[in-house]
Enzyme design. Structure first.
Site, PDB file in Angstrom:
ATOM      1  N   GLU A 148      -6.224   4.240   5.404  1.00 38.90           N
ATOM      2  CA  GLU A 148      -5.773   4.112   4.010  1.00 38.90           C
ATOM      3  C   GLU A 148      -6.161   5.320   3.154  1.00 38.90           C
ATOM      4  O   GLU A 148      -5.345   5.790   2.367  1.00 38.90           O
ATOM      5  CB  GLU A 148      -6.428   2.872   3.384  1.00 38.90           C
ATOM      6  CG  GLU A 148      -5.476   1.725   3.207  1.00 38.90           C
ATOM      7  CD  GLU A 148      -6.014   0.675   2.232  1.00 38.90           C
ATOM      8  OE1 GLU A 148      -5.550  -0.441   2.336  1.00 38.90           O
ATOM      9  OE2 GLU A 148      -6.866   0.964   1.374  1.00 38.90           O
ATOM     10  N   SER A 151     -11.127  -0.988   2.198  1.00 40.86           N
ATOM     11  CA  SER A 151     -10.490  -1.137   3.518  1.00 40.86           C
ATOM     12  C   SER A 151     -10.187   0.258   4.049  1.00 40.86           C
ATOM     13  O   SER A 151      -9.535   1.041   3.372  1.00 40.86           O
ATOM     14  CB  SER A 151      -9.161  -1.866   3.394  1.00 40.86           C
ATOM     15  OG  SER A 151      -9.354  -3.189   2.999  1.00 40.86           O
ATOM     16  N   ARG A 191       0.832  -1.217   0.000  1.00 42.50           N
ATOM     17  CA  ARG A 191       0.000   0.000   0.000  1.00 42.50           C
ATOM     18  C   ARG A 191       0.868   1.270   0.000  1.00 42.50           C
ATOM     19  O   ARG A 191       0.548   2.270   0.633  1.00 42.50           O
ATOM     20  CB  ARG A 191      -0.933   0.044   1.221  1.00 42.50           C
ATOM     21  CG  ARG A 191      -1.978  -1.047   1.272  1.00 42.50           C
ATOM     22  CD  ARG A 191      -2.956  -0.955   0.107  1.00 42.50           C
ATOM     23  NE  ARG A 191      -4.096  -1.816   0.282  1.00 42.50           N
ATOM     24  CZ  ARG A 191      -4.162  -3.088  -0.126  1.00 42.50           C
ATOM     25  NH1 ARG A 191      -3.138  -3.645  -0.729  1.00 42.50           N
ATOM     26  NH2 ARG A 191      -5.274  -3.790   0.053  1.00 42.50           N
TER      27      ARG A 191
HETATM   28  N1  EPU Z   1     -11.292 -10.797   9.787  1.00 46.38           N
HETATM   29  C1  EPU Z   1     -12.090 -10.907  10.917  1.00 46.38           C
HETATM   30  N2  EPU Z   1     -13.172 -10.064  11.035  1.00 46.38           N
HETATM   31  C2  EPU Z   1     -13.478  -9.152  10.074  1.00 46.38           C
HETATM   32  C3  EPU Z   1     -12.663  -9.037   8.925  1.00 46.38           C
HETATM   33  C4  EPU Z   1     -11.560  -9.875   8.801  1.00 46.38           C
HETATM   34  O1  EPU Z   1     -11.840 -11.726  11.795  1.00 46.38           O
HETATM   35  O2  EPU Z   1     -14.476  -8.439  10.256  1.00 46.38           O
HETATM   36  C5  EPU Z   1     -10.162 -11.735   9.619  1.00 46.38           C
HETATM   37  C6  EPU Z   1     -10.475 -12.739   8.492  1.00 46.38           C
HETATM   38  O3  EPU Z   1     -11.176 -13.860   8.984  1.00 46.38           O
HETATM   39  C7  EPU Z   1      -9.085 -13.103   7.999  1.00 46.38           C
HETATM   40  C8  EPU Z   1      -8.292 -11.819   8.199  1.00 46.38           C
HETATM   41  O4  EPU Z   1      -9.014 -11.029   9.151  1.00 46.38           O
HETATM   42  O5  EPU Z   1      -8.516 -14.108   8.794  1.00 46.38           O
HETATM   43  C9  EPU Z   1      -8.089 -11.051   6.911  1.00 46.38           C
HETATM   44  O6  EPU Z   1      -9.360 -10.731   6.328  1.00 46.38           O
HETATM   45  P1  EPU Z   1      -9.580 -10.674   4.709  1.00 46.38           P
HETATM   46  O7  EPU Z   1      -9.031 -11.894   4.044  1.00 46.38           O
HETATM   47  O8  EPU Z   1     -11.018 -10.333   4.489  1.00 46.38           O
HETATM   48  O9  EPU Z   1      -8.658  -9.510   4.211  1.00 46.38           O
HETATM   49  P2  EPU Z   1      -8.175  -8.131   4.883  1.00 46.38           P
HETATM   50  O10 EPU Z   1      -6.796  -8.294   5.413  1.00 46.38           O
HETATM   51  O11 EPU Z   1      -9.215  -7.664   5.816  1.00 46.38           O
HETATM   52  C10 EPU Z   1      -7.006  -7.267   2.703  1.00 46.38           C
HETATM   53  C11 EPU Z   1      -6.982  -6.006   1.890  1.00 46.38           C
HETATM   54  C12 EPU Z   1      -8.224  -5.925   1.012  1.00 46.38           C
HETATM   55  C13 EPU Z   1      -8.208  -7.131   0.101  1.00 46.38           C
HETATM   56  C14 EPU Z   1      -8.200  -8.403   0.962  1.00 46.38           C
HETATM   57  C15 EPU Z   1      -8.044  -9.665   0.131  1.00 46.38           C
HETATM   58  C16 EPU Z   1      -5.753  -4.361   3.190  1.00 46.38           C
HETATM   59  C17 EPU Z   1      -5.846  -3.141   4.051  1.00 46.38           C
HETATM   60  N3  EPU Z   1      -6.933  -4.853   2.780  1.00 46.38           N
HETATM   61  O12 EPU Z   1      -8.129  -7.187   3.589  1.00 46.38           O
HETATM   62  O13 EPU Z   1      -8.121  -4.744   0.231  1.00 46.38           O
HETATM   63  O14 EPU Z   1      -9.325  -7.139  -0.765  1.00 46.38           O
HETATM   64  O15 EPU Z   1      -7.070  -8.388   1.856  1.00 46.38           O
HETATM   65  O16 EPU Z   1      -6.736  -9.730  -0.344  1.00 46.38           O
HETATM   66  O17 EPU Z   1      -4.641  -4.840   2.907  1.00 46.38           O
HETATM   67  C18 EPU Z   1      -8.778  -2.441   0.048  1.00 46.38           C
HETATM   68  O18 EPU Z   1      -7.598  -2.145   0.174  1.00 46.38           O
HETATM   69  O19 EPU Z   1      -9.687  -1.571  -0.123  1.00 46.38           O
HETATM   70  C19 EPU Z   1      -9.174  -3.852   0.148  1.00 46.38           C
HETATM   71  C20 EPU Z   1     -10.457  -4.229   0.164  1.00 46.38           C
END
Ligand code: EPU
Length: 345
Positions: free
Chosen positions: A329, A233, A164
């Protein structure tokens, strides 16, 4: 080129913040971009570059020239047996370009399907999802350098891509991105390692199916900005030291974590917010989404102040429970159209 005054930006930012620009212009050519920059200089206005509006925090009044980038075009510059080099106008819709690349059997971007915004914004925060970052496929970024007052090209190395992050965040008001050249693969090399992507893709390991599954996963977790205005995000996933991670994992063995090449550890901000009790919780008009706690939603006509009240409360809750600082972000603008650092809690 037609400059409009007192222009409402609400429909042009995906958080749907009510924001009026003193001056606004759409540009469809690099010549018009130069004209617009000259106009701003003559009128002593700062310049705010508007792309897809999916990652911005705008105040109610902005005294600046908002330049809305509408530069189009998808041109194949070169190709060989292995790769194709494609130059894409900054104003092309990102998701439509991903679909176009898949339809042409160009491989690499399928994991990045359905990310909102335009191609010109993709290098700025090096958009990423499901184990892939746009920077891995960017060969060159074509820019207007406002410091040197000339068009130039930046190589991927010069862009300083990281999680990012890019040079466009280091020097936020310097470059206007006009096009991006991608180097895509002619042979599929599907990246399926993230979460349960491999399971979702199953036996049908084609680029079309990978793209379809990524779209399905995103639609199941992430709110459609047309229904629930949001900026994706809202916080970056924090990257912490191994010592801090080890201390936290003693207390919270389920904390989702991703070891980084430099020995640090990235942890899931969505999980921290969820555990801090903010998943599906609202403070007035603004809250954290019930299906993905990392997404902040404007439920009813929120102002930037309302958004700030909510996200600072979320930051404070996570700081208090885990001792971890969450960094927003989206890019924060002030009333003079300049990018501002976020104040830490
Ligand atoms: N999780 C929770 N509760 C929640 C949300 C997430 O426990 O409410 C846990 C999930 O179960 C998982 C972990 O957190 O174990 C990660 O969650 P997820 O795979 O949904 O991805 P993220 O880390 O929350 C990142 C990116 C997203 C991208 C996804 C998929 C960042 C800041 N965000 O989200 O990017 O789509 O991975 O690769 O790096 C964006 O930047 O706008 C965006 C949506």
């Amino acid at each position: 080129m037609q400059v409009k005054q007192h222009f409402q930006l609400q429909a042009l930012n995906t958080l749907n913040l009510n924001s009026t620009a003193s001056h606004y212009v759409q540009i469809t050519s690099t010549g018009e971009l130069e004209e617009a920059l000259a106009y701003a200089k003559a009128e002593q206005l700062n310049v705010l570059i508007l792309s897809g509006g999916s990652n911005m925090l705008l105040p109610q009044q902005i005294r600046a020239l908002v330049i809305h980038i509408h530069l189009q075009g998808i041109d194949v510059l070169d190709e060989n047996d292995q790769h194709v080099w494609v130059k894409v106008g900054a104003g092309q819709n990102w998701h439509e370009f991903v679909l176009y690349s898949t339809a042409h059997d160009w491989f690499g971007l399928q994991n990045l399907a359905l990310i909102p915004g335009l191609v010109g914004a993709s290098p700025v925060q090096n958009i990423g999802a499901y184990g892939v970052e746009a920077g891995e496929f960017i060969e060159q970024v074509h820019v207007y350098d406002r410091e040197l007052e000339q068009f130039t090209n930046l190589s991927a190395a010069e862009c300083h891509f990281a999680y990012r992050h890019s040079i466009f965040k280091e020097q936020p008001n310097r470059y206007v991105i006009v096009a991006v050249t991608f180097k895509l693969c002619k042979h599929p090399n599907l990246k399926l390692a993230y979460g349960d992507l491999r399971q979702a893709v199953g036996e049908d390991q084609t680029a079309e199916n990978l793209q379809k599954q990524v779209i399905a996963i995103r639609q199941s977790k992430l709110p459609d900005p047309k229904e629930f205005p949001n900026a994706g995000s809202f916080f970056q996933n924090p990257v912490i030291s191994i010592a801090q991670y080890q201390a936290l994992s003693q207390l919270y063995p389920n904390l989702p974590h991703y070891p980084q090449p430099n020995g640090e550890v990235k942890i899931a901000a969505g999980w921290l917010i969820d555990q801090a009790g903010w998943k599906g919780k609202r403070l007035g008009a603004v809250g954290m989404f019930a299906r993905q706690a990392l997404v902040l939603v404007n439920y009813e006509a929120a102002s930037l102040d309302d958004v700030q009240l909510t996200y600072r409360a979320v930051q404070a809750a996570v700081q208090q429970k885990f001792g971890v600082t969450l960094t927003p972000e989206p890019v924060l603008f002030n009333e003079l159209g300049l990018i501002q650092p976020h104040v830490s809690v």
